[in-house]
Design an enzyme around this catalytic site. Sequence first.
Site, PDB file in Angstrom:
ATOM      1  N   LYS A  54       0.839  -1.201   0.000  1.00  0.00           N
ATOM      2  CA  LYS A  54       0.000   0.000   0.000  1.00  0.00           C
ATOM      3  C   LYS A  54       0.879   1.259   0.000  1.00  0.00           C
ATOM      4  CE  LYS A  54      -3.714  -2.521   2.285  1.00  0.00           C
ATOM      5  NZ  LYS A  54      -4.473  -2.862   3.500  1.00  0.00           N
ATOM      6  N   GLN A  98      -4.427  -1.352   9.803  1.00  0.00           N
ATOM      7  CA  GLN A  98      -4.419  -2.688   9.192  1.00  0.00           C
ATOM      8  C   GLN A  98      -5.045  -3.727  10.130  1.00  0.00           C
ATOM      9  OE1 GLN A  98      -3.614  -3.374   6.043  1.00  0.00           O
ATOM     10  NE2 GLN A  98      -3.893  -5.576   6.227  1.00  0.00           N
ATOM     11  N   ASP A 121     -10.337   3.384   4.504  1.00  0.00           N
ATOM     12  CA  ASP A 121     -10.918   2.040   4.358  1.00  0.00           C
ATOM     13  C   ASP A 121     -12.440   2.070   4.247  1.00  0.00           C
ATOM     14  OD1 ASP A 121      -9.237  -0.241   4.246  1.00  0.00           O
ATOM     15  OD2 ASP A 121      -8.580   0.118   6.308  1.00  0.00           O
TER      16      ASP A 121
HETATM   17  N1  GUN Z   1      -7.115  -6.631   6.350  1.00  0.00           N
HETATM   18  C1  GUN Z   1      -7.589  -7.342   5.305  1.00  0.00           C
HETATM   19  N2  GUN Z   1      -8.196  -6.539   4.408  1.00  0.00           N
HETATM   20  C2  GUN Z   1      -8.103  -5.292   4.892  1.00  0.00           C
HETATM   21  C3  GUN Z   1      -8.530  -4.015   4.407  1.00  0.00           C
HETATM   22  O1  GUN Z   1      -9.151  -3.872   3.348  1.00  0.00           O
HETATM   23  N3  GUN Z   1      -8.215  -2.960   5.204  1.00  0.00           N
HETATM   24  C4  GUN Z   1      -7.557  -3.081   6.397  1.00  0.00           C
HETATM   25  N4  GUN Z   1      -7.327  -1.984   7.107  1.00  0.00           N
HETATM   26  N5  GUN Z   1      -7.154  -4.252   6.859  1.00  0.00           N
HETATM   27  C5  GUN Z   1      -7.422  -5.347   6.117  1.00  0.00           C
END
Ligand code: GUN
Length: 309
Positions: A54, A98, A121
Amino acid sequence: MSANILDGKLVSATILEEVAAEVSRIGSTFGQVPTLATVLVGDDPASAIYVRKKNQTCEELGMYSIHEHLPATVTADEVRATLRRLNDDPDVHGILLQLPLPEGLPEEELLTLIHPDKDADGFHPVNMGRLFLGRPRLVPCTPRGIMALLDQYAIELPGKSAVVVGRSNIVGKPLALLLLQRHATITVCHSRTVDLAAVCRQADILVAAVGRPGLIAANYVRPGAVVIDVGTNRITDEAEFRRILGDDSPRRSSFEKKGSALVGDVEWRTVKDIAGYITPVPGGVGPLTIAMLMRNTVHAFNIQKGIDG
Ligand code: GUN
């Protein structure tokens, strides 16, 4: 006949190009570029890889990224303090915590602490509520990516039967709402669903998002259906590899070398010959999630500048 491949890599490359152009326009207009802050708690290796990707993608597009890595032993108060500091920092436009968090940390409360305008998110109750009301703003990245993929391949949605297997807050529930908004008739399945295969066979569009390797076998799929595989499961068992990917899979030598392979929730070997369209794993939904995170970060920047387009 083999299904048409829904190529998430290709579609995400187009979206990333558009985002890069928007970032460049923003840079010229504001003398500033969107900045995403990622917060990783603990040392889960898969999470560390996702977060690095990311941050990397931000930089490739000309955006900034800040990474906060907190130890697994951190207290909830320390995570709260980090999120509050990022909320208050005018140079941070998007924040991502995350998941999953180490056991004991109050996930829901911490996600709610992120300011809704910086919620890259789209997990904050305000943003989820807006989605529920049909007035989406920052929308969870994976569901948004799936909608972009369906649109790119001109998959018709109004009046179609869409079955979503999995009711998570990250994928299943928000995706069901997005499909509903586009006039599909939605069914959400879960672990208590009776005769899952029969329900799935009704689907024109079938989405598997449960994290069970190869769950969706040929008898779950109506011929010609659109099959979206959100699963990312690492398998190490040889028999499971053969059941899901087949004896003659081109991925076999990589599996033998590494001792593992990434597979979806769909039994690729059999379903690919029945479905009309199918997403591969990897290279289907995954790349779109990151592309949509980038798009959300730019959107968050625009919200903060009062241009909520
Ligand atoms: N863990 C798995 N998928 C995601 C996501 O889309 N965002 C976040 N913050 N954590 C995750």
